[in-house]
Design an enzyme around this catalytic site. Sequence first.
Site, PDB file in Angstrom:
ATOM      1  N   GLU A 109      -1.598   5.160  13.287  1.00 14.17           N
ATOM      2  CA  GLU A 109      -1.161   6.333  12.520  1.00 14.17           C
ATOM      3  C   GLU A 109      -1.346   7.610  13.347  1.00 14.17           C
ATOM      4  OE1 GLU A 109      -1.414   8.366   8.069  1.00 14.17           O
ATOM      5  OE2 GLU A 109      -2.969   6.930   8.641  1.00 14.17           O
TER       6      GLU A 109
ATOM      7  N   PHE B 163       1.589  -3.266   4.030  1.00 12.24           N
ATOM      8  CA  PHE B 163       1.829  -4.576   4.632  1.00 12.24           C
ATOM      9  C   PHE B 163       3.309  -4.928   4.469  1.00 12.24           C
ATOM     10  CE2 PHE B 163      -2.693  -6.513   3.961  1.00 12.24           C
ATOM     11  CZ  PHE B 163      -3.161  -5.730   4.994  1.00 12.24           C
TER      12      PHE B 163
ATOM     13  N   HIS C 114      -2.698   8.061   5.649  1.00 14.60           N
ATOM     14  CA  HIS C 114      -2.950   6.751   5.016  1.00 14.60           C
ATOM     15  C   HIS C 114      -4.417   6.393   5.268  1.00 14.60           C
ATOM     16  CE1 HIS C 114      -1.929   3.035   3.113  1.00 14.60           C
ATOM     17  NE2 HIS C 114      -2.186   2.310   4.173  1.00 14.60           N
TER      18      HIS C 114
ATOM     19  N   HIS D 195      -9.500   2.182  -0.936  1.00 19.61           N
ATOM     20  CA  HIS D 195      -8.055   1.949  -0.879  1.00 19.61           C
ATOM     21  C   HIS D 195      -7.588   1.360  -2.209  1.00 19.61           C
ATOM     22  CE1 HIS D 195      -4.137   1.163   0.380  1.00 19.61           C
ATOM     23  NE2 HIS D 195      -4.330   0.510   1.508  1.00 19.61           N
TER      24      HIS D 195
ATOM     25  N   LYS E 202      -9.297   8.203   1.181  1.00 19.61           N
ATOM     26  CA  LYS E 202      -9.908   6.868   1.080  1.00 19.61           C
ATOM     27  C   LYS E 202     -11.370   6.864   1.534  1.00 19.61           C
ATOM     28  CE  LYS E 202      -5.541   4.315   1.605  1.00 19.61           C
ATOM     29  NZ  LYS E 202      -4.605   5.447   1.853  1.00 19.61           N
TER      30      LYS E 202
ATOM     31  N   CYS F 120       0.804  -1.224   0.000  1.00 22.53           N
ATOM     32  CA  CYS F 120       0.000   0.000   0.000  1.00 22.53           C
ATOM     33  C   CYS F 120       0.835   1.272   0.000  1.00 22.53           C
ATOM     34  CB  CYS F 120      -0.935  -0.003   1.204  1.00 22.53           C
ATOM     35  SG  CYS F 120      -1.752  -1.579   1.413  1.00 22.53           S
TER      36      CYS F 120
END
Length: 410
Positions: free
Chosen positions: A313, A397, A302, A339, A334, A163
């Site tokens: 975050e 990830f 994010h 996403h 998002k 991502c």
Amino acid sequence: MSRRVVVTGMGAITPIGLNIEAFWSGIKAGKIGFGEITHFDTTDYKCKLAAEVKGFDAKEFMDFRSAKRMEPFSQYAVAASKEAIEDAGLDMEKEDPYRVGCAIGSGIGSLQAIEREYKKLLEKGPSRVNPLLVPMMISNMAAGNVSIQFGLKGKSLNVVTACATGTNSIGEAFRSIQCGEADVMVSGGTEGAVTPIGIAGFTALTALSTETDPTKCSLPFDKNRSGFVMGEGAAVVVLEELEHAKARGAKIYAEVVGYGCTSDAYHITSPEEDGSGAAKAMEYAVCDAGIAKEEITYINAHGTGTHHNDLFETRAIKKTFGEHAKNIHINSTKSMVGHLLGAAGALEFVTCVKELEEGYIHKTVGYTTPDEEIDLDYCKEPYEEAFTYALSNSLGFGGHNASILLKKYQ
């Protein structure tokens, strides 16, 4: 002496519009791109919603023969690159092609090709597998196809950091120009993974929201968040060395001034719980720009809408900025487009450029209920105010953290 790098062109294929203008007017209107999955039958699936690209016809962006040899993720990349290159007014006839490079990443490549050809393999045997399976499937073919279509002969990169791919791709393109390896880089991210195995895999991981109401499925930073919604599309920008851009009279949208990357080295899917990895990436980006942390007043987070991401975050932002974190506007794109995995960071970069240009910070759509520890300003409503810096975060990830810092061009 490192060279200054500016943004001179942008292109996008998104769930809320098939070009920059449509995407940006959708963002300002708070438009959401979520709906029932149409690419396959979801009867047996817990997850029913995605942010699909709608009304896209590859033949409108490239010739039919080229389109047939590309999977959706490559088609989206070529279409977004075409818009970005035209927007930049970049004439390859007048450029040294070996000084114009490409850095377009995809997190996954083509799951469609794998699914389709594996079915053939099982039902009809190995001799029936498409000879183009490999060059259609592998994730570097977005950069490969863009380079071929537009004659870009400089360095060609495919960064794959899940991502964080889009942000890393633009960041590495920025570094390539900064240190003199290229004068122009066409860079960004692309993804088209709304497929049976894609949705099943992320659902099994309990990462996706199983909410069936499109207005409640993607709620970054909200107490009622339930996971992320898979999106698809591409975003591409033209980055250029400042003097090169000025010499050809290019329009300059913004300047890239900082880039930071770290690894959590912690867990394959969860960010580090105290947010220290992401915090260090932000710190590096700010330090790279040579500015004080207090000069940052806006972060495009994010902000996936998963329980862990939004909490960790937030901790990362507090760790980096201390008390000043309370003065920062934080939003999640998002909340409208879902996403886009490998394309997410690139589309959020484009969003930051438009926001800087117009002095407009979009709201986090659907955000209504604050969570206890998630207690910063997540833009319940949009802000209309001039600001100088935009920091964009991407966390992938595997523990990949990337932050890129934009400045209003002066």
